[in-house]
Design a protein around this motif. Structure first.
Motif, PDB file in Angstrom:
ATOM      1  N   LYS A  95      -4.272   7.963   3.727  1.00  0.00           N
ATOM      2  CA  LYS A  95      -4.661   6.431   4.548  1.00  0.00           C
ATOM      3  C   LYS A  95      -3.978   5.546   4.089  1.00  0.00           C
ATOM      4  N   GLN A  96      -3.390   5.397   2.696  1.00  0.00           N
ATOM      5  CA  GLN A  96      -2.788   4.652   2.120  1.00  0.00           C
ATOM      6  C   GLN A  96      -1.723   4.284   2.691  1.00  0.00           C
ATOM      7  N   TYR A  97      -0.839   5.112   3.406  1.00  0.00           N
ATOM      8  CA  TYR A  97       0.542   5.030   3.973  1.00  0.00           C
ATOM      9  C   TYR A  97       0.251   4.485   5.425  1.00  0.00           C
ATOM     10  N   LEU A  98      -0.972   4.598   5.927  1.00  0.00           N
ATOM     11  CA  LEU A  98      -1.187   4.355   7.548  1.00  0.00           C
ATOM     12  C   LEU A  98      -0.745   2.549   7.877  1.00  0.00           C
ATOM     13  N   PRO A  99      -1.226   2.073   7.223  1.00  0.00           N
ATOM     14  CA  PRO A  99      -0.961   0.282   7.661  1.00  0.00           C
ATOM     15  C   PRO A  99       0.391   0.131   7.803  1.00  0.00           C
ATOM     16  N   GLY A 100       0.877  -0.396   8.898  1.00  0.00           N
ATOM     17  CA  GLY A 100       2.331  -0.731   9.191  1.00  0.00           C
ATOM     18  C   GLY A 100       3.268   0.259   9.337  1.00  0.00           C
ATOM     19  N   SER A 101       2.449   1.611   9.258  1.00  0.00           N
ATOM     20  CA  SER A 101       3.314   2.712   9.965  1.00  0.00           C
ATOM     21  C   SER A 101       3.769   2.937  11.395  1.00  0.00           C
ATOM     22  N   ARG A 102       5.043   3.279  11.518  1.00  0.00           N
ATOM     23  CA  ARG A 102       5.434   3.605  12.708  1.00  0.00           C
ATOM     24  C   ARG A 102       5.130   4.953  13.452  1.00  0.00           C
ATOM     25  N   LEU A 103       4.577   4.965  14.556  1.00  0.00           N
ATOM     26  CA  LEU A 103       3.959   6.317  14.970  1.00  0.00           C
ATOM     27  C   LEU A 103       4.703   6.980  16.235  1.00  0.00           C
ATOM     28  N   ARG A 104       4.590   8.077  16.522  1.00  0.00           N
ATOM     29  CA  ARG A 104       5.266   8.642  17.673  1.00  0.00           C
ATOM     30  C   ARG A 104       4.016   9.317  18.373  1.00  0.00           C
ATOM     31  N   VAL A 105       3.824   8.961  19.735  1.00  0.00           N
ATOM     32  CA  VAL A 105       2.831   9.328  20.657  1.00  0.00           C
ATOM     33  C   VAL A 105       3.169  10.443  21.667  1.00  0.00           C
ATOM     34  N   LYS A 106       2.818  11.580  21.473  1.00  0.00           N
ATOM     35  CA  LYS A 106       3.219  12.627  22.564  1.00  0.00           C
ATOM     36  C   LYS A 106       2.078  12.398  23.699  1.00  0.00           C
ATOM     37  N   THR A 107       2.648  12.077  24.725  1.00  0.00           N
ATOM     38  CA  THR A 107       2.262  11.962  25.949  1.00  0.00           C
ATOM     39  C   THR A 107       2.286  13.081  27.037  1.00  0.00           C
ATOM     40  N   LYS A 108       1.680  13.489  28.108  1.00  0.00           N
ATOM     41  CA  LYS A 108       2.105  14.496  29.194  1.00  0.00           C
ATOM     42  C   LYS A 108       3.428  14.284  29.521  1.00  0.00           C
ATOM     43  N   THR A 109       4.248  13.227  29.259  1.00  0.00           N
ATOM     44  CA  THR A 109       5.461  13.191  29.907  1.00  0.00           C
ATOM     45  C   THR A 109       6.674  13.108  28.887  1.00  0.00           C
ATOM     46  N   GLY A 110       6.247  12.741  27.712  1.00  0.00           N
ATOM     47  CA  GLY A 110       7.278  12.517  26.513  1.00  0.00           C
ATOM     48  C   GLY A 110       6.647  11.943  25.586  1.00  0.00           C
ATOM     49  N   GLU A 111       7.310  11.092  24.824  1.00  0.00           N
ATOM     50  CA  GLU A 111       6.870  10.342  23.719  1.00  0.00           C
ATOM     51  C   GLU A 111       7.005   9.168  23.953  1.00  0.00           C
ATOM     52  N   VAL A 112       6.090   8.293  23.156  1.00  0.00           N
ATOM     53  CA  VAL A 112       6.175   6.733  23.225  1.00  0.00           C
ATOM     54  C   VAL A 112       5.954   6.217  21.630  1.00  0.00           C
ATOM     55  N   ASN A 113       6.733   5.156  21.412  1.00  0.00           N
ATOM     56  CA  ASN A 113       6.784   4.640  20.022  1.00  0.00           C
ATOM     57  C   ASN A 113       5.622   3.491  19.793  1.00  0.00           C
ATOM     58  N   ALA A 114       4.956   3.462  18.839  1.00  0.00           N
ATOM     59  CA  ALA A 114       3.951   2.671  18.488  1.00  0.00           C
ATOM     60  C   ALA A 114       4.026   2.400  16.935  1.00  0.00           C
ATOM     61  N   PHE A 115       3.162   1.361  16.549  1.00  0.00           N
ATOM     62  CA  PHE A 115       2.682   1.400  15.104  1.00  0.00           C
ATOM     63  C   PHE A 115       1.335   0.810  14.886  1.00  0.00           C
ATOM     64  N   VAL A 116       1.050   1.099  13.464  1.00  0.00           N
ATOM     65  CA  VAL A 116      -0.325   0.644  13.104  1.00  0.00           C
ATOM     66  C   VAL A 116      -0.585  -0.521  12.573  1.00  0.00           C
ATOM     67  N   VAL A 117      -1.429  -1.468  12.986  1.00  0.00           N
ATOM     68  CA  VAL A 117      -1.834  -2.708  12.651  1.00  0.00           C
ATOM     69  C   VAL A 117      -3.042  -2.719  12.003  1.00  0.00           C
ATOM     70  N   GLY A 118      -3.310  -3.638  11.085  1.00  0.00           N
ATOM     71  CA  GLY A 118      -4.726  -3.842  10.475  1.00  0.00           C
ATOM     72  C   GLY A 118      -4.832  -3.038   9.122  1.00  0.00           C
ATOM     73  N   THR A 119      -5.807  -3.420   8.515  1.00  0.00           N
ATOM     74  CA  THR A 119      -5.853  -2.574   7.105  1.00  0.00           C
ATOM     75  C   THR A 119      -7.193  -1.809   7.077  1.00  0.00           C
ATOM     76  N   GLU A 120      -8.312  -2.591   7.145  1.00  0.00           N
ATOM     77  CA  GLU A 120      -9.755  -1.878   7.105  1.00  0.00           C
ATOM     78  C   GLU A 120      -9.951  -1.510   8.394  1.00  0.00           C
ATOM     79  N   LYS A 121      -9.914  -2.139   9.571  1.00  0.00           N
ATOM     80  CA  LYS A 121     -10.041  -1.723  10.943  1.00  0.00           C
ATOM     81  C   LYS A 121      -8.468  -1.586  11.578  1.00  0.00           C
ATOM     82  N   MET A 122      -8.200  -0.161  11.590  1.00  0.00           N
ATOM     83  CA  MET A 122      -6.836  -0.092  12.109  1.00  0.00           C
ATOM     84  C   MET A 122      -6.735   0.277  13.487  1.00  0.00           C
ATOM     85  N   VAL A 123      -5.763  -0.148  14.484  1.00  0.00           N
ATOM     86  CA  VAL A 123      -5.645   0.344  15.419  1.00  0.00           C
ATOM     87  C   VAL A 123      -4.068   0.468  15.802  1.00  0.00           C
TER      88      VAL A 123
END
Length: 342
Positions: A95-123
């Protein structure tokens, strides 16, 4: 030292998004890599995949060389009105690496880029401002998410996401390639199981499929190279791990002795290791009437993060020892290992 083709395969394996329960993409990669070196590809009903090298002997004993191919990640559980998404962890996450991390989301049709925001409550933030905009990207509840960690070679090491999950896969492919011209008096099953990160589920079903007489588990264990505690085990650069204890399995002593003897005879660097983790061996060794089982693994640093690192020479050591071990196996030795605790 590792050749470029090996690095190319490892790059593909690590960069394929396949968290526990959603391993189809990496399973297809494994089938593709194993197929040229075996007689057939077989699956269990959860998606674990194995290349089978058949013996000419009828009713031959069976040797199972197994690793896992699922990686830890996240799963989307809710898309908020402001376009962000909530999630749960699938498997172990550092979890120490999660805040501010870039993400790759696998959807049914491909991939979407995203990132993590927040520290205690992360979305998860998709760069959108409404639920409708996020849904328009093809993102839905249940989608798989991984922290983006590109594959990079840095001097004597490799760094990437999912190394912990895919180094064993690479070793499995290269083992089958190394013994492709060998004739054995046993059937050899080499491949990868699903859902290890959430409780070794695929190891159970795969063992049920094969019903092995002997098992070898491939993979990585957590390194202590940068740990300042007095008792550090599993250092990068010190060779393969001879694992004499973990939480899930007391290894067969005859197999351990055989592995150490090979390392001595072949001048292969090795180090003794213990841990309170567990892996596929927890199930392989105790299902049905029991199965003598051995771990062949290497140390990995920054486990369950996007910057996992491994030493290239450690991998070479483990691959060589594994190959020699399998090449020297025969029906008589398998039976000796099965009887070694009597």
């Amino acid at each position: 030292m590792i050749m470029s083709e090996t690095l190319k395969i490892l790059n593909t394996l690590t960069q394929t998004i396949s968290i526990s329960g959603d391993e189809k993409n990496v399973g297809k990669c494994m089938a593709q890599y194993l197929e040229p070196y075996c007689d057939e590809i077989v699956y269990d009903n959860l998606g674990s995949v194995f290349g089978v090298k058949k013996s000419k002997k009828e009713n031959a004993k069976r040797v199972l060389v197994i690793t896992h191919m699922d990686e830890s990640g996240l799963m989307i559980t809710k898309i908020n009105d402001n376009g962000s998404a909530e999630f749960i962890e699938i498997g172990k996450i550092n979890k120490q690496y999660l805040p501010g991390s870039r993400l790759r989301v696998k959807t049914k049709t491909g991939e979407v880029n995203a990132f993590v925001v927040g520290t205690e409550k992360m979305v998860i933030d998709f760069g959108t401002y409404s639920k409708e905009e996020t849904l328009a990207l093809g993102v839905f509840v249940g989608d798989s998410v991984v922290v983006d960690g590109p594959f990079v070679k840095v001097q004597k090491q490799c760094i990437s996401k999912a190394l912990e999950s895919r180094v064993g896969c690479l070793m499995a492919v290269e083992l089958l390639k190394a013994v492709r011209d060998k004739e054995f008096d046993f059937d050899l099953y080499v491949g990868a199981c699903v859902m290890e990160e959430v409780g070794q589920r695929g190891a159970t079903t795969a063992t049920g499929l094969v019903k092995p007489d002997l098992g070898v588990v491939l993979g990585c264990k957590i390194a202590k190279t940068l740990d300042e505690k007095d008792q550090s085990v599993g250092e990068l650069g010190k060779g393969l791990l001879v694992s004499f204890y973990d939480k899930g399995m007391m290894p067969n002593r005859g197999l351990l002795d055989a592995l150490v003897q090979i390392c001595k005879e072949e001048d292969i660097a090795y180090q003794h290791y213990y841990s309170m983790d567990l892996n596929e061996g927890a199930w392989v060794h105790k299902l049905f009437a029991g199965c003598p089982t051995l771990n062949v693994s290497i140390a990995i640093q920054n486990a369950y993060s996007a910057i996992e690192s491994m030493d290239l020479n450690d991998y070479d050591c483990a691959k060589k020892a594994l190959t020699v071990f399998v090449e020297h196996l025969n029906e008589e030795k398998i039976q000796e290992f099965k009887e070694s605790n009597r």
